[in-house]
Scaffold this active site. Structure first.
Site, PDB file in Angstrom:
ATOM      1  N   LYS A 140       0.784  -1.268  -0.032  1.00  0.00           N
ATOM      2  CA  LYS A 140       0.039  -0.132  -0.226  1.00  0.00           C
ATOM      3  C   LYS A 140       1.004   1.148  -0.067  1.00  0.00           C
ATOM      4  O   LYS A 140       0.347   2.369  -0.747  1.00  0.00           O
ATOM      5  CB  LYS A 140      -0.889  -0.035   1.181  1.00  0.00           C
ATOM      6  CG  LYS A 140      -1.396   1.258   1.667  1.00  0.00           C
ATOM      7  CD  LYS A 140      -2.628   1.612   0.879  1.00  0.00           C
ATOM      8  CE  LYS A 140      -3.318   3.228   1.184  1.00  0.00           C
ATOM      9  NZ  LYS A 140      -4.239   3.735   0.282  1.00  0.00           N
ATOM     10  N   LYS A 196       1.386  11.278   5.779  1.00  0.00           N
ATOM     11  CA  LYS A 196       1.934   9.812   6.606  1.00  0.00           C
ATOM     12  C   LYS A 196       2.282   8.918   5.962  1.00  0.00           C
ATOM     13  O   LYS A 196       3.201   8.186   6.213  1.00  0.00           O
ATOM     14  CB  LYS A 196       0.296   9.559   7.452  1.00  0.00           C
ATOM     15  CG  LYS A 196       0.493   8.144   8.166  1.00  0.00           C
ATOM     16  CD  LYS A 196      -0.860   7.692   8.827  1.00  0.00           C
ATOM     17  CE  LYS A 196      -1.627   7.135   7.750  1.00  0.00           C
ATOM     18  NZ  LYS A 196      -2.973   6.666   7.914  1.00  0.00           N
TER      19      LYS A 196
HETATM   20  P1  NAD Z   1     -11.195   9.181   9.346  1.00  0.00           P
HETATM   21  O1  NAD Z   1     -10.175  10.393  10.238  1.00  0.00           O
HETATM   22  O2  NAD Z   1     -12.001  10.094   8.603  1.00  0.00           O
HETATM   23  O3  NAD Z   1     -11.764   8.388  10.094  1.00  0.00           O
HETATM   24  C1  NAD Z   1     -10.657   7.666  11.406  1.00  0.00           C
HETATM   25  C2  NAD Z   1     -11.975   7.307  12.280  1.00  0.00           C
HETATM   26  O4  NAD Z   1     -11.249   6.646  13.454  1.00  0.00           O
HETATM   27  C3  NAD Z   1     -12.659   8.542  12.905  1.00  0.00           C
HETATM   28  O5  NAD Z   1     -14.058   8.482  12.733  1.00  0.00           O
HETATM   29  C4  NAD Z   1     -12.045   8.549  14.268  1.00  0.00           C
HETATM   30  O6  NAD Z   1     -12.922   9.246  15.124  1.00  0.00           O
HETATM   31  C5  NAD Z   1     -11.883   7.283  14.820  1.00  0.00           C
HETATM   32  N1  NAD Z   1     -10.857   6.669  15.670  1.00  0.00           N
HETATM   33  C6  NAD Z   1      -9.942   7.665  16.174  1.00  0.00           C
HETATM   34  N2  NAD Z   1      -9.517   6.931  17.311  1.00  0.00           N
HETATM   35  C7  NAD Z   1     -10.355   6.003  17.561  1.00  0.00           C
HETATM   36  C8  NAD Z   1     -10.283   4.896  18.598  1.00  0.00           C
HETATM   37  N3  NAD Z   1      -9.383   5.291  19.661  1.00  0.00           N
HETATM   38  N4  NAD Z   1     -11.357   4.115  18.694  1.00  0.00           N
HETATM   39  C9  NAD Z   1     -12.334   4.061  17.765  1.00  0.00           C
HETATM   40  N5  NAD Z   1     -12.453   4.927  16.421  1.00  0.00           N
HETATM   41  C10 NAD Z   1     -11.427   5.886  16.547  1.00  0.00           C
HETATM   42  O7  NAD Z   1      -9.974   8.637   8.242  1.00  0.00           O
HETATM   43  P2  NAD Z   1     -10.373   7.815   7.051  1.00  0.00           P
HETATM   44  O8  NAD Z   1     -10.139   8.804   5.796  1.00  0.00           O
HETATM   45  O9  NAD Z   1     -11.473   7.221   7.155  1.00  0.00           O
HETATM   46  O10 NAD Z   1      -8.981   6.820   6.739  1.00  0.00           O
HETATM   47  C11 NAD Z   1      -8.838   5.785   7.696  1.00  0.00           C
HETATM   48  C12 NAD Z   1      -7.582   5.223   7.272  1.00  0.00           C
HETATM   49  O11 NAD Z   1      -7.761   4.640   5.869  1.00  0.00           O
HETATM   50  C13 NAD Z   1      -6.400   5.866   7.528  1.00  0.00           C
HETATM   51  O12 NAD Z   1      -5.407   5.070   7.765  1.00  0.00           O
HETATM   52  C14 NAD Z   1      -6.140   6.125   5.913  1.00  0.00           C
HETATM   53  O13 NAD Z   1      -4.699   6.486   5.789  1.00  0.00           O
HETATM   54  C15 NAD Z   1      -6.678   4.990   5.333  1.00  0.00           C
HETATM   55  N6  NAD Z   1      -7.049   5.429   3.765  1.00  0.00           N
HETATM   56  C16 NAD Z   1      -7.895   6.679   3.739  1.00  0.00           C
HETATM   57  C17 NAD Z   1      -8.483   7.043   2.327  1.00  0.00           C
HETATM   58  C18 NAD Z   1      -9.175   8.028   2.075  1.00  0.00           C
HETATM   59  O14 NAD Z   1      -9.185   8.399   0.907  1.00  0.00           O
HETATM   60  N7  NAD Z   1      -9.718   8.816   3.021  1.00  0.00           N
HETATM   61  C19 NAD Z   1      -8.126   6.079   1.472  1.00  0.00           C
HETATM   62  C20 NAD Z   1      -7.411   5.018   1.500  1.00  0.00           C
HETATM   63  C21 NAD Z   1      -6.831   4.694   2.913  1.00  0.00           C
END
Ligand code: NAD
Length: 302
Positions: A172, A240
């Site tokens: 990834k 990140k």
């Molecule tokens: P986001 O910040 O929208 O979602 C993360 C969620 O985790 C939030 O709702 C937050 O409240 C929750 N969270 C934080 N701490 C927590 C805890 N201790 N217990 C339970 N929930 C908790 O982020 P995202 O965009 O959904 O991305 C999530 C992951 O996917 C990341 O690692 C990101 O790099 C990866 N990702 C994101 C995308 C994108 O387009 N946004 C694409 C591919 C991969």
């Protein structure tokens, strides 16, 4: 067969992925530290839990989509985390957290008889909602066979990349560093053309029929950069990914000349401000350096 699946982290990616599991007929027990996630999840039939431990005490298969390696470590191994659950057998981390964290989590959960798999995803929020993500899965083959149909609820392409913990994460990171690199290099190249009198849309048409094309020229630049709308991928999350890939490369004794330059550009874009910065802001920096404006040069498509 219908399963009861746990889902920790109902954010931009986690919520639509969990909803696709629900739509496929699975029961989903979810949690998030933000209470605001609750309504959207429960309105579609999700069962709310108050902690990761509670999720892992109700479900044999638990998925997580969380922002950073530190949060994944807390959720997986903390006092109220997955490790303390009484029912969990397989933990699948869908977040992008790097190979080192995946190895640590896998080793620690193994002590408790829990299999950890890393299965980061690519394809953005729209891909999560449409079920067209790529999923890069690593872990024991028999566990992969057990969970692959669940992953296919949101992944059009579910790949198995190896047994070794962290292999999915490494795959990834390579993808995202390349994606960031083509975005930066393509914006820079378009600025050169624009300064020299070429039209951005004409350049994209030519590039996309030629060897300079990439996901940046085919998708990100026409859809987001030229209309000047956010890509909806947080600059902090993208930084990140780039940083983790440079670290992983350096740990493997690869000099990472290109990767370090990209990290520096991302760092510069980050230093400009605010927590709500978008990956699009990288283009704005490159445009500022060049003294031309790509963004806003075309109306947003519907
Ligand atoms: P986001 O910040 O929208 O979602 C993360 C969620 O985790 C939030 O709702 C937050 O409240 C929750 N969270 C934080 N701490 C927590 C805890 N201790 N217990 C339970 N929930 C908790 O982020 P995202 O965009 O959904 O991305 C999530 C992951 O996917 C990341 O690692 C990101 O790099 C990866 N990702 C994101 C995308 C994108 O387009 N946004 C694409 C591919 C991969």
């Amino acid at each position: 067969m219908s399963e009861k699946v746990g889902f920790i982290g109902l954010g931009n990616m986690g919520l639509p992925m969990s909803l696709r599991l629900l739509e496929a007929g699975h029961a989903v027990v979810g949690c998030d530290v933000q209470e605001s996630a609750r309504k959207a999840f429960c309105d579609k039939g999700g069962i709310w839990a108050d902690s990761s431990r509670e999720v892992a005490s109700q479900c044999a298969i638990v998925m997580a989509s969380l922002p950073t390696p530190a949060v994944v470590e807390l959720v997986a191994l903390g006092k109220d985390g997955v490790t303390a659950g009484t029912k969990v057998e397989v933990f699948i981390d869908l977040s992008t957290t790097g190979p080192e964290m995946a190895k640590r989590v896998s080793q620690a959960l193994k002590q408790r008889g829990i299999v950890a798999m890393d299965a980061p995803v690519s394809g953005g929020i729209a891909g999560a909602a449409k079920g067209t993500l790529s999923v890069m899965t690593a872990g024991p083959k028999e566990s992969y066979e057990r969970v692959k149909d669940l992953l296919a609820c949101f992944g059009k392409n579910v790949f198995y990349v190896g047994e070794q913990a962290g292999a999915g994460q490494l795959m990834k990171l390579i993808n995202n560093l390349l994606s960031a690199t083509t975005l930066a290099a393509s914006c820079e190249a378009l600025c050169v053309g624009m300064k020299g009198g070429l039209d951005p849309e004409t350049m994209l048409t030519v590039l996309n029929a030629s060897t300079g094309r990439s996901g940046a020229t085919e998708d990100k630049i026409p859809r987001y950069v030229l209309p000047g709308v956010p890509i909806n991928f947080g600059l902090d999350l993208s930084f990140k990914d780039v940083s983790l890939c440079v670290e992983a490369g350096e740990a493997l004794q690869v000099p990472m000349y290109c990767g370090r330059t990209i990290r520096q550009i991302w760092h510069h874009a980050m230093s400009k401000g605010g927590p709500d910065q978008d990956m699009m802001d990288v283009s704005r920096c490159i445009e500022d350096w060049a003294g031309v404006k790509l963004s806003g040069s075309k109306p947003a498509s519907k």
